[in-house]
Design a protein around this motif. Structure first.
Motif, PDB file in Angstrom:
ATOM      1  N   LEU A  93      45.469  30.815  31.233  1.00 54.31           N
ATOM      2  CA  LEU A  93      46.653  31.606  31.580  1.00 54.31           C
ATOM      3  C   LEU A  93      46.764  32.852  30.706  1.00 54.31           C
ATOM      4  CD1 LEU A  93      49.274  28.781  32.164  1.00 54.31           C
ATOM      5  CD2 LEU A  93      48.378  30.362  33.881  1.00 54.31           C
ATOM      6  N   GLU A  94      46.438  32.716  29.437  1.00 57.19           N
ATOM      7  CA  GLU A  94      46.457  33.869  28.538  1.00 57.19           C
ATOM      8  C   GLU A  94      45.451  34.920  28.994  1.00 57.19           C
ATOM      9  OE1 GLU A  94      48.309  34.896  25.924  1.00 57.19           O
ATOM     10  OE2 GLU A  94      49.647  33.235  26.368  1.00 57.19           O
ATOM     11  N   GLU A  95      44.268  34.475  29.427  1.00 55.30           N
ATOM     12  CA  GLU A  95      43.257  35.409  29.930  1.00 55.30           C
ATOM     13  C   GLU A  95      43.775  36.134  31.171  1.00 55.30           C
ATOM     14  OE1 GLU A  95      39.407  33.607  30.510  1.00 55.30           O
ATOM     15  OE2 GLU A  95      39.538  32.595  28.561  1.00 55.30           O
ATOM     16  N   TRP A  96      44.400  35.408  32.078  1.00 53.95           N
ATOM     17  CA  TRP A  96      44.962  36.020  33.292  1.00 53.95           C
ATOM     18  C   TRP A  96      46.046  37.029  32.938  1.00 53.95           C
ATOM     19  CZ3 TRP A  96      43.309  36.218  38.123  1.00 53.95           C
ATOM     20  CH2 TRP A  96      42.374  35.275  38.553  1.00 53.95           C
ATOM     21  N   ARG A  97      46.882  36.683  31.962  1.00 52.70           N
ATOM     22  CA  ARG A  97      47.947  37.589  31.537  1.00 52.70           C
ATOM     23  C   ARG A  97      47.359  38.885  30.988  1.00 52.70           C
ATOM     24  NH1 ARG A  97      49.853  39.173  27.010  1.00 52.70           N
ATOM     25  NH2 ARG A  97      48.761  37.613  25.794  1.00 52.70           N
ATOM     26  N   GLU A  98      46.333  38.746  30.150  1.00 53.89           N
ATOM     27  CA  GLU A  98      45.701  39.935  29.582  1.00 53.89           C
ATOM     28  C   GLU A  98      45.078  40.810  30.669  1.00 53.89           C
ATOM     29  OE1 GLU A  98      42.985  38.595  26.566  1.00 53.89           O
ATOM     30  OE2 GLU A  98      44.609  37.716  25.367  1.00 53.89           O
ATOM     31  N   ARG A  99      44.418  40.177  31.648  1.00 56.19           N
ATOM     32  CA  ARG A  99      43.830  40.936  32.757  1.00 56.19           C
ATOM     33  C   ARG A  99      44.908  41.654  33.559  1.00 56.19           C
ATOM     34  NH1 ARG A  99      39.925  36.567  35.453  1.00 56.19           N
ATOM     35  NH2 ARG A  99      39.174  35.735  33.500  1.00 56.19           N
ATOM     36  N   ALA A 100      46.001  40.955  33.821  1.00 57.95           N
ATOM     37  CA  ALA A 100      47.096  41.558  34.596  1.00 57.95           C
ATOM     38  C   ALA A 100      47.689  42.744  33.846  1.00 57.95           C
ATOM     39  CB  ALA A 100      48.175  40.513  34.891  1.00 57.95           C
ATOM     40  N   GLU A 101      47.863  42.616  32.534  1.00 56.43           N
ATOM     41  CA  GLU A 101      48.391  43.723  31.745  1.00 56.43           C
ATOM     42  C   GLU A 101      47.444  44.918  31.779  1.00 56.43           C
ATOM     43  OE1 GLU A 101      49.161  42.145  27.861  1.00 56.43           O
ATOM     44  OE2 GLU A 101      51.088  41.261  28.469  1.00 56.43           O
ATOM     45  N   THR A 102      46.144  44.654  31.723  1.00 58.82           N
ATOM     46  CA  THR A 102      45.157  45.729  31.787  1.00 58.82           C
ATOM     47  C   THR A 102      45.225  46.446  33.130  1.00 58.82           C
ATOM     48  OG1 THR A 102      43.679  44.567  30.275  1.00 58.82           O
ATOM     49  CG2 THR A 102      42.695  46.269  31.665  1.00 58.82           C
ATOM     50  N   ILE A 103      45.272  45.671  34.196  1.00 60.36           N
ATOM     51  CA  ILE A 103      45.331  46.258  35.547  1.00 60.36           C
ATOM     52  C   ILE A 103      46.617  47.066  35.723  1.00 60.36           C
ATOM     53  CG2 ILE A 103      45.568  45.695  38.001  1.00 60.36           C
ATOM     54  CD1 ILE A 103      43.631  43.316  37.421  1.00 60.36           C
ATOM     55  N   LEU A 104      47.733  46.506  35.283  1.00 62.25           N
ATOM     56  CA  LEU A 104      49.002  47.220  35.397  1.00 62.25           C
ATOM     57  C   LEU A 104      49.000  48.509  34.585  1.00 62.25           C
ATOM     58  CD1 LEU A 104      51.523  44.256  35.316  1.00 62.25           C
ATOM     59  CD2 LEU A 104      50.989  45.704  37.276  1.00 62.25           C
ATOM     60  N   GLY A 105      48.382  48.456  33.424  1.00 60.96           N
ATOM     61  CA  GLY A 105      48.275  49.655  32.602  1.00 60.96           C
ATOM     62  C   GLY A 105      47.440  50.726  33.276  1.00 60.96           C
ATOM     63  N   GLU A 106      46.344  50.301  33.918  1.00 63.61           N
ATOM     64  CA  GLU A 106      45.492  51.259  34.630  1.00 63.61           C
ATOM     65  C   GLU A 106      46.215  51.849  35.831  1.00 63.61           C
ATOM     66  OE1 GLU A 106      42.007  48.989  35.507  1.00 63.61           O
ATOM     67  OE2 GLU A 106      41.276  49.067  33.446  1.00 63.61           O
TER      68      GLU A 106
END
Length: 83
Positions: A67-80
């Motif tokens: 879940l932490e990995e998914w959260r980090e990926r989502a934050e990266t995508i949202l930032g982009e």
């Protein structure tokens, strides 16, 4: 403000150095739990009442890590997307 005790509940009081208490509460919060919850879990484990065995705990830890990995990926995508 303290919550009301539930039916069949009681309180325990004990002495502890203030700096140790503060450190314990701080670390519990940083771990996303409470000092009370940790103490209750310890008591259950000590009494052999803990419902989770080591294998179940490892599965839960793995799921949390995923879940932490998914959260980090989502934050990266949202930032982009925001850029």
């Amino acid at each position: 403000m303290p919550r009301n005790l539930g039916e069949g509940e009681t309180q325990m009081n004990f002495r502890i150095p203030e700096e140790k208490k503060d450190a314990f509460i701080k670390k519990a919060k940083a771990s996303g739990t409470s000092a009370s919850r940790l103490l209750l879990e310890f008591i259950d484990s000590y009494l052999g009442l803990s419902p989770k065995n080591d294998e179940e705990i490892e599965v839960i830890k793995q799921k949390v890590a995923e879940l932490e990995e998914w959260r980090e990926r989502a934050e990266t995508i949202l930032g982009e997307l925001a850029a």
